[in-house]
Design an enzyme around this catalytic site. Structure first.
Site, short mmCIF file in Angstrom:
data_model
loop_
_atom_site.label_atom_id
_atom_site.label_comp_id
_atom_site.label_asym_id
_atom_site.label_seq_id
_atom_site.Cartn_x
_atom_site.Cartn_y
_atom_site.Cartn_z
N ASP A 1 47.09 9.63 -16.51
CA ASP A 1 48.10 9.82 -15.48
C ASP A 1 47.96 8.67 -14.48
O ASP A 1 46.91 8.02 -14.40
CB ASP A 1 47.87 11.18 -14.81
CG ASP A 1 48.70 11.36 -13.56
OD1 ASP A 1 49.93 11.21 -13.64
OD2 ASP A 1 48.11 11.63 -12.50
N LYS B 1 53.96 15.93 -21.13
CA LYS B 1 53.04 14.85 -21.51
C LYS B 1 52.31 15.17 -22.81
O LYS B 1 51.90 14.25 -23.53
CB LYS B 1 52.04 14.60 -20.38
CG LYS B 1 52.68 14.03 -19.13
CD LYS B 1 51.64 13.70 -18.07
CE LYS B 1 52.28 13.17 -16.81
NZ LYS B 1 51.28 12.79 -15.78
#
Length: 264
Positions: free
Chosen positions: A9, A192
């Site tokens: 991230d 994700k």
């Protein structure tokens, strides 16, 4: 066994309050790349906002952006794209505008606001992207929308908006809190986790050979899907509970710690 794919991230993980990548993180990521590990980013940010960071790191593999709605290489090749239904986008605009909520959308990797308020200006500073202020003409930009975002004044308000949006649009869209001030609206099945699974498949890597690291609620599916999920020390409790390991905070170079402890 060393990892083959390391997915990070950005905000709150790779990049902290300084808005820069620390030298220690850069060194660790270079060491991973030199050892044959493929390093990439999975972010809620738009592609245009993530691209400079990828170039700074020397990443030349596809980036997972918009929480998995767009997977696109640094050179510009689109591997996967998922767009919101235009009718749903108009409904969300109606819903948020009626309540006086700030709402912005991303169409064709361009950013659109109804007004240039403090939320919009703050977002531009953080993302490094200048948006288009279009007023009610925002309804003309409801096609090729990767995601929508409502910005709030704090975590409690964000939780409230996510709950209201889920009540109104659950089953058609997936609202999620990506940080204390962001209520994101993305497509069903877009996250994700699906992004790293698609990327691993393209690269010919088993998902069990991946390591993912993050700090926010929208990182949880990715951490659970990866062969190993790592939470930052600054992560919210739900993220830490979903992870296999916890490292130092973003301002203490938790990414570098993860690389040396769990990736190499």
């Amino acid at each position: 066994m060393p990892a083959k794919l390391f997915v990070m991230d950005m905000d709150g993980t790779l990049i902290g309050r300084s808005r820069r990548i620390s030298e220690r993180n850069k060194e660790a990521l270079r060491a991973a790349a030199n050892d044959g590990v493929i390093v990439t980013i999975a972010t809620g940010r738009m592609y245009a906002s993530a691209l400079p960071t990828a170039k700074e790191l020397g990443i030349d593999v596809p980036l997972i952006t918009y929480n998995g709605a767009l997977i696109k290489s640094v050179s510009g090749k689109v591997l996967y794209e998922s767009c919101l239904n235009a009718d749903y986008v108009r409904e969300v605009l109606d819903f948020c505008i009626e309540r006086g909520w700030h709402i912005q959308l991303y169409s064709g990797d361009e950013l659109y606001f109804t007004e240039h308020n403090d939320y919009a200006k703050g977002y531009e500073r953080l993302s490094g992207i200048a948006g288009h202020v279009v007023g009610m003409d925002i309804y003309k930009h409801t096609y090729r929308v990767s995601k929508m975002l409502s910005i709030t004044d704090g975590a409690d308000e964000t939780d409230m908006r996510v709950a209201e949006l889920r009540k109104a649009f659950g089953g058609r869209l997936f609202p999620v809190k990506s940080n204390p001030n962001y209520a994101e609206i993305i497509g069903i099945g877009v996250n994700k986790a699906s992004g790293i699974k698609r990327l691993a498949d393209v690269l010919g890597i088993s998902i069990s050979d991946t390591v993912a690291i993050g700090d926010s609620n929208n990182d949880i599916p990715m951490l659970q899907a990866a062969g190993m999920g790592i939470a930052m020390g600054n992560a919210v409790p739900e993220v830490k509970a979903s992870a296999d390991a916890v490292v130092s905070s973003v301002d203490d170079d938790g990414v570098a710690e993860a690389v040396y402890e769990y990736v190499l």
